[in-house]
Scaffold this active site. Structure first.
Site, PDB file in Angstrom:
ATOM      1  N   LYS A 199      22.312  41.599  48.927  1.00  0.00           N
ATOM      2  CA  LYS A 199      21.919  43.010  49.068  1.00  0.00           C
ATOM      3  C   LYS A 199      22.121  43.688  47.705  1.00  0.00           C
ATOM      4  CE  LYS A 199      22.273  47.483  50.073  1.00  0.00           C
ATOM      5  NZ  LYS A 199      22.230  47.967  48.680  1.00  0.00           N
ATOM      6  N   GLU A 273      35.111  42.678  42.989  1.00  0.00           N
ATOM      7  CA  GLU A 273      35.202  43.028  41.564  1.00  0.00           C
ATOM      8  C   GLU A 273      34.947  44.524  41.501  1.00  0.00           C
ATOM      9  OE1 GLU A 273      36.157  40.991  39.378  1.00  0.00           O
ATOM     10  OE2 GLU A 273      35.730  39.037  40.267  1.00  0.00           O
ATOM     11  N   CYS A 307      32.031  47.733  34.112  1.00  0.00           N
ATOM     12  CA  CYS A 307      33.350  47.823  34.756  1.00  0.00           C
ATOM     13  C   CYS A 307      34.467  47.630  33.738  1.00  0.00           C
ATOM     14  CB  CYS A 307      33.454  46.828  35.903  1.00  0.00           C
ATOM     15  SG  CYS A 307      32.939  45.176  35.452  1.00  0.00           S
ATOM     16  N   GLU A 410      37.579  56.374  36.624  1.00  0.00           N
ATOM     17  CA  GLU A 410      36.443  55.649  36.039  1.00  0.00           C
ATOM     18  C   GLU A 410      35.252  56.606  35.933  1.00  0.00           C
ATOM     19  OE1 GLU A 410      34.468  52.483  38.373  1.00  0.00           O
ATOM     20  OE2 GLU A 410      34.600  51.270  36.551  1.00  0.00           O
TER      21      GLU A 410
END
Ligand code: NDP
Length: 507
Positions: A199, A273, A307, A410
């Site tokens: 997906k 992750e 990331c 973040e």
């Protein structure tokens, strides 16, 4: 316009004409099929804001069809009992087909995600080819071991372990590295003998669908590789489905937590992750020019949508001003524009939503007391054809403090929050004062300091005098809220296996 440049733009035009013909279809059970609802959604070019394709809007019914196909394929001896060498060869075929279509895939990814075509070619496409070739080596190496058991009865007992594929794997990937994140999951899952339902993110569905088509062409039996495009509900349906044995996810920590909760129904194995807020630690003795170039690339590469982005800079006070000036110089060298231009090194953010999010953080940082050194808004002097694109200039927030949100959260954009330090003990405390622990960079010419810091920082990957080095052979993943498990290498393929222990009475 150079010849190469014409080629990328011309390829984009012909791809756009092809994409406009009909909605892109799901890949389920070896066939291209529309969504059960017949609905589709639009995907946009972030550089221009223009719609590039309609894509099948997969929902829970489509996920159920895909999972059922994956289950049948998993039970089918054609896949389940396929020899390890044949499985390797299929993975190699897959890699060869990606290589055959590399130019087209690189342009498609650039159109869908916005990142420069030079980077889609190198990172997404070449990276994916290498990932499939690397994992093609694993089916013939994945095995258990014979163990020296000591039964008290003295009976002659043989014990051995096998590594079994876990079953049907639901793979949910984000938009920042669409094709390589898909490859990082699909390749080891297939190497282990699993079947998959992939997906992709709603913003970047196009290369994932092409991957699904190429899997069929490569010769994987029907149902081994399925791709369902759609929104978060499709991802949620995959995670909740009782016949999915494992979920592998890359994306936000927030959605990672939702996935863990949703996976409890049948206690799926989950690997994650997630986000990062990686520190770049610079000591007074570092090579400032080398550090500045790498720190700039570490935060501005992929427009900061990485990331591992080195988004917190801890520079020793004695070199702080000089280093910031050198990073700003590096930022000024970036060529911002349409990613189809081979000269471009810095493209748009993926969406308007992401632009707003990054812009909000820059405002918040300034309200909290940080000083805007460069950037902070849309870059000046962009071509008028890019007026509706989601471009955000490389940004440095100087004078940041540990408590600021721009140091703790973040941002996922090209924003470097810079802090200075003098006390080495306090430096380590600050570097580790984060919910995340994905990676860290250390810049020094003193080997003892480098190793001491590498030992002290809590992060899944530490780069010393380098940054963002990733290789299929070496484990990648995070401490703390940056995730569960490691991708790549033996650990990456073992995420898709279960160990079986077999006892045989030889008496
Ligand atoms: P998400 O974590 O929402 O998206 C990642 C993937 O998860 C997409 O395929 C998404 O589908 C899917 N998804 C969304 N909700 C669910 C759910 N409940 N169950 C299962 N799957 C789900 O990231 P966003 O796109 O919303 O980005 C927001 C922020 O997340 C970014 O600003 C960044 O900070 C962080 N992020 C971090 C990444 C990383 O690599 N660490 C990667 C991407 C984002 P859909 O796209 O259709 O919603």
């Amino acid at each position: 316009m150079s010849t190469t440049q014409k080629t990328a733009f011309q390829q984009a035009d012909s791809l756009a004409a092809d994409l406009a013909r009909a909605p892109r279809m799901l890949v389920i059970d070896g066939k291209l099929v529309p969504a059960a609802s017949g609905r589709s959604f639009a995907t946009f070019n972030p550089a221009t804001g223009a719609e590039i394709a309609q894509v099948a809007h997969g929902e829970s019914e489509d996920v159920a069809r895909a999972v059922a196909a994956a289950r049948r394929a998993f039970e089918n001896p054609a896949w389940r009992r396929m020899s390890a060498v044949d499985r390797s060869n299929l993975l190699l075929n897959f890699a060869d087909l990606i290589e055959r279509d590399a130019d087209q895939l690189a342009v498609l990814e650039c159109m869908d995600n916005g990142k420069p075509v030079s980077m889609t070619r190198w990172v997404e496409i070449e990276g994916s080819i290498r990932t499939f070739r690397y994992y093609a080596g694993w089916p013939t190496k994945l095995g258990g071991e014979t163990l020296p058991v000591s039964p008290r009865s003295g009976a002659r007992i043989l014990n051995y372990t096998t590594r079994e594929p876990i079953g049907v794997a639901g793979l949910i990937v984000p938009w920042n590295y669409p094709m390589s994140m898909a490859a990082w999951k699909v390749a080891p899952a297939l190497a282990a003998g699993c079947t998959v339902v992939l997906k992709p993110a709603e913003q970047t569905p196009l290369t994932a669908l092409r991957l699904g088509e190429l899997a069929l062409e490569a010769g994987f039996p029907a149902g081994v590789v399925n791709v369902v495009t759609g929104f978060g509900e499709a991802g949620a349906a995959l995670v909740e489905h009782p016949d999915v044995d494992k979920v592998a996810f890359t994306g936000s920590t927030e959605v990672g937590k939702l996935i863990v909760r949703a996976a409890t129904g049948n206690l799926k194995k989950v690997s994650l992750e997630l986000g990062g807020k990686s520190p770049q630690i610079v000591l007074a003795d570092a090579d400032i020019d080398a550090a500045a170039a790498s720190i700039a690339s570490g935060i501005f590469f992929n427009q900061g949508q990485t990331c591992t982005a080195g988004s917190r800079l801890y520079a020793h006070a004695s070199i702080y001003d000089r280093l910031l000036a050198a990073i700003a110089d590096q930022a000024a060298k970036l060529k911002i524009g349409n990613g189809l231009d081979p000269e471009t090194t810095f493209g748009p953010l993926v969406s308007e939503e992401q632009w707003d999010r990054v812009s909000d953080y820059v405002r918040i940082g300034q309200e909290e007391g940080a000083e805007l050194l460069i950037g902070g808004t849309r870059p000046a002097d962009l071509a008028s054809s890019l007026d509706k694109g989601f471009f955000f200039a490389p940004t440095i927030l100087a004078g940041a403090a540990p408590s600021m949100r721009v140091v703790r959260e973040e941002i996922f954009g090209p924003v470097l929050s810079a802090l200075s330090w003098t006390d080495p003990e306090d430096l380590v405390r600050q570097a580790n004062d984060s919910d995340f622990g994905l990676s860290a960079g250390i810049w020094t010419n003193d080997i003892k300091s480098a190793h001491r810091l590498a030992d002290a920082v809590r992060a899944g990957t530490v780069w010393i005098n380098c940054f963002n080095m990733v290789d299929n052979a070496t484990p990648f993943g995070g401490f703390k809220q940056s995730g569960w498990g490691r991708e790549h290498g033996r650990q990456g393929v073992e995420l898709y296996t279960e160990t079986k222990s077999v006892w045989v009475n030889l008496s």
